[in-house]
Design an enzyme around this catalytic site. Structure first.
Site, PDB file in Angstrom:
ATOM      1  N   ARG A  73       0.864  -1.178   0.000  1.00 41.69           N
ATOM      2  CA  ARG A  73       0.000   0.000   0.000  1.00 41.69           C
ATOM      3  C   ARG A  73       0.899   1.226   0.000  1.00 41.69           C
ATOM      4  O   ARG A  73       2.119   1.117   0.154  1.00 41.69           O
ATOM      5  CB  ARG A  73      -1.025   0.002   1.150  1.00 41.69           C
ATOM      6  CG  ARG A  73      -0.655  -0.619   2.460  1.00 41.69           C
ATOM      7  CD  ARG A  73       0.336   0.106   3.300  1.00 41.69           C
ATOM      8  NE  ARG A  73       0.096   1.532   3.390  1.00 41.69           N
ATOM      9  CZ  ARG A  73       1.022   2.438   3.637  1.00 41.69           C
ATOM     10  NH1 ARG A  73       2.287   2.044   3.835  1.00 41.69           N
ATOM     11  NH2 ARG A  73       0.760   3.710   3.678  1.00 41.69           N
ATOM     12  N   GLY A  74       0.250   2.399  -0.161  1.00 37.96           N
ATOM     13  CA  GLY A  74       1.020   3.628  -0.333  1.00 37.96           C
ATOM     14  C   GLY A  74       1.123   3.906  -1.824  1.00 37.96           C
ATOM     15  O   GLY A  74       1.432   2.993  -2.614  1.00 37.96           O
ATOM     16  N   ALA A  75       0.874   5.156  -2.209  1.00 34.56           N
ATOM     17  CA  ALA A  75       0.723   5.474  -3.636  1.00 34.56           C
ATOM     18  C   ALA A  75       1.933   5.086  -4.494  1.00 34.56           C
ATOM     19  O   ALA A  75       1.784   4.379  -5.501  1.00 34.56           O
ATOM     20  CB  ALA A  75       0.380   6.960  -3.788  1.00 34.56           C
ATOM     21  N   ARG A 121      -7.186  -0.597  -6.930  1.00 40.88           N
ATOM     22  CA  ARG A 121      -7.491   0.485  -5.976  1.00 40.88           C
ATOM     23  C   ARG A 121      -7.725   1.762  -6.793  1.00 40.88           C
ATOM     24  O   ARG A 121      -6.921   2.078  -7.670  1.00 40.88           O
ATOM     25  CB  ARG A 121      -6.360   0.699  -4.957  1.00 40.88           C
ATOM     26  CG  ARG A 121      -6.296  -0.411  -3.908  1.00 40.88           C
ATOM     27  CD  ARG A 121      -5.420  -0.017  -2.728  1.00 40.88           C
ATOM     28  NE  ARG A 121      -6.126   0.791  -1.754  1.00 40.88           N
ATOM     29  CZ  ARG A 121      -5.529   1.354  -0.694  1.00 40.88           C
ATOM     30  NH1 ARG A 121      -4.234   1.220  -0.521  1.00 40.88           N
ATOM     31  NH2 ARG A 121      -6.233   2.058   0.186  1.00 40.88           N
ATOM     32  N   GLN A 127      -1.944   2.566   9.973  1.00 39.99           N
ATOM     33  CA  GLN A 127      -0.660   2.665   9.242  1.00 39.99           C
ATOM     34  C   GLN A 127       0.359   3.490  10.034  1.00 39.99           C
ATOM     35  O   GLN A 127       1.561   3.243   9.949  1.00 39.99           O
ATOM     36  CB  GLN A 127      -0.871   3.300   7.861  1.00 39.99           C
ATOM     37  CG  GLN A 127      -1.600   2.435   6.859  1.00 39.99           C
ATOM     38  CD  GLN A 127      -3.082   2.725   6.827  1.00 39.99           C
ATOM     39  OE1 GLN A 127      -3.672   3.087   7.844  1.00 39.99           O
ATOM     40  NE2 GLN A 127      -3.700   2.553   5.680  1.00 39.99           N
ATOM     41  N   ASP A 145      -2.241  10.758  -2.369  1.00 37.42           N
ATOM     42  CA  ASP A 145      -2.562   9.671  -3.302  1.00 37.42           C
ATOM     43  C   ASP A 145      -2.925  10.193  -4.686  1.00 37.42           C
ATOM     44  O   ASP A 145      -2.825   9.483  -5.673  1.00 37.42           O
ATOM     45  CB  ASP A 145      -3.694   8.810  -2.746  1.00 37.42           C
ATOM     46  CG  ASP A 145      -3.170   7.984  -1.586  1.00 37.42           C
ATOM     47  OD1 ASP A 145      -3.077   8.520  -0.464  1.00 37.42           O
ATOM     48  OD2 ASP A 145      -2.800   6.817  -1.820  1.00 37.42           O
ATOM     49  N   ASN A 196      -5.695  12.236   0.315  1.00 36.70           N
ATOM     50  CA  ASN A 196      -4.750  11.474   1.124  1.00 36.70           C
ATOM     51  C   ASN A 196      -5.565  10.695   2.152  1.00 36.70           C
ATOM     52  O   ASN A 196      -6.800  10.807   2.214  1.00 36.70           O
ATOM     53  CB  ASN A 196      -3.735  12.404   1.796  1.00 36.70           C
ATOM     54  CG  ASN A 196      -2.600  11.628   2.447  1.00 36.70           C
ATOM     55  OD1 ASN A 196      -2.023  10.736   1.829  1.00 36.70           O
ATOM     56  ND2 ASN A 196      -2.281  11.929   3.687  1.00 36.70           N
ATOM     57  N   LYS A 197      -4.890   9.922   2.966  1.00 37.44           N
ATOM     58  CA  LYS A 197      -5.536   9.047   3.942  1.00 37.44           C
ATOM     59  C   LYS A 197      -6.612   9.791   4.727  1.00 37.44           C
ATOM     60  O   LYS A 197      -6.418  10.926   5.141  1.00 37.44           O
ATOM     61  CB  LYS A 197      -4.464   8.488   4.877  1.00 37.44           C
ATOM     62  CG  LYS A 197      -4.946   7.551   5.967  1.00 37.44           C
ATOM     63  CD  LYS A 197      -5.828   6.429   5.478  1.00 37.44           C
ATOM     64  CE  LYS A 197      -5.205   5.580   4.403  1.00 37.44           C
ATOM     65  NZ  LYS A 197      -6.204   4.721   3.704  1.00 37.44           N
TER      66      LYS A 197
END
Ligand code: MRU
Length: 339
Positions: free
Chosen positions: A44-46, A87, A194, A235, A245-246
């Site tokens: 995960r993570g862009a 995603r 996270q 993201d 973003n998150k």
């Protein structure tokens, strides 16, 4: 080791679901299983899922059956769509997949083995560039960090969110390696934690001073004057500077603005989407409510209780002090989007 890598003809991922308790890796030789791993957040993570998508295309080129590379294209195009659909919010995934797909389209007349190798080379290039770009971004961003300050950070944007080094936490790492002494407050980042699981694990290893905060505590420390700067990743950044973003980033930006605290978005140019004019054009992933009620199998409330689980929110550009990229620290309009 790298978060996403190519080892012996397979894609190797650090399994981020198991951290910080267990360090494990998983190998993939099927692009469909890799796409599933992206959806299930093994990786995960862009920037990390951008590289994973690119390597997924290299896998697809090996799985495709055909006498010629051109005959393999329909299979590879279908694989690209499957990977992109894994995603929806982080534009890096589409960017990484599309880049390798373009290589496939322009090399369709090459002999099959050479065609497959060119796709792999391109994926490898994307992964290598990611590390170099993050380090350049870190060098620019670390100028924002002075001795003695406290940084607030949300989610995980370290080496685990990229191929290596990281974005917002990459800036933290660069400042630390430059010999600066400072403290980092890590939002735990409900529901998947996270911040508490992954960012704290990384800062432990780097030897950076930190504390985990409940997400609800950031305003408290801002009001007490104990936070000097906010650094977050992204993201997808729209052309006007609005960015996804998150989930929780938006409320931090509002609080930072209220308290006059500088708020920076740290993301490579591959996270910018010229096709999104504003935040309204960014799709927001909705994840399984069970991640809220029963995170990692822990039944916080009865599993049938209802919940919502948007994975990201949009922060308007009006709340952002600056955008740290590999090109420097920018403000909109982003001229590189036109080139
Ligand atoms: O759902 P996740 O864990 O993939 O979300 C990650 C984030 O929101 C990060 O802040 C973002 O991808 C930038 S990572 C360098």
């Amino acid at each position: 080791m790298r978060t996403v890598d190519w080892v012996d003809g397979r894609v190797r991922l650090i399994d981020q679901r198991a951290l910080p308790w267990n360090f494990a890796t998983v190998d993939y030789d099927d692009y469909r299983l890799l796409a599933q791993a992206v959806t299930e957040m093994v990786v995960r993570g862009a920037p990390a899922i951008g590289a994973a998508g690119a390597y997924g295309m290299a896998l697809a080129a090996r799985q495709a059956v055909g006498e010629t590379a051109r005959a393999m294209l329909p299979f590879i195009q279908q694989a690209a769509q499957t990977l992109i659909d894994a995603r929806p919010t982080a534009v890096n995934l589409r960017w990484g997949v599309q880049a390798v797909l373009n290589t496939a389209l322009t090399n369709a007349d090459a002999p099959v083995a050479e065609f497959q190798q060119r796709l792999l080379n391109h994926a490898q290039q994307i992964a290598d560039d990611d590390v170099r770009i993050n380090q350049t971004m870190g060098a620019h961003g670390q100028t924002l960090i002075q001795d003695g300050i406290t940084v607030l950070h949300h989610c995980n944007t370290g080496a685990l969110a990229a191929v290596d080094w990281g974005t917002a936490l990459g800036v933290v790492r660069s400042a630390h390696e430059a010999g600066k002494t400072f403290h980092v407050l890590l939002d735990e980042t409900r529901p998947r934690l996270q911040g508490a699981r992954l960012s704290a694990w990384e800062l432990e290893q780097w030897g950076v001073s930190y504390d985990i905060l409940p997400d609800t505590a950031a305003g408290h420390y801002m009001a007490r004057g104990e936070i000097n700067i906010v650094l977050v990743g992204a993201d997808r950044v729209a052309a006007n500077g609005d960015f996804a973003n998150k989930i929780g980033t938006y409320q931090i930006a509002i609080m930072a603005n209220y308290h006059g605290i500088p708020f920076y978005c740290v993301a490579p140019t591959s996270t910018y989407d010229a096709h999104a004019a504003s935040g309204q054009d960014i799709p927001i992933e909705q994840r399984d409510p069970a991640e809220v009620t029963t995170p990692y199998g822990l039944e916080l409330v009865p599993a049938h209780f209802k919940a919502r689980n948007p994975a990201f929110d949009v922060t308007p550009h009006t709340l952002v002090t600056g955008y740290v990229t590999e090109l420097g620290i920018l403000t909109p309009p982003f001229t590189f989007l036109n080139s």
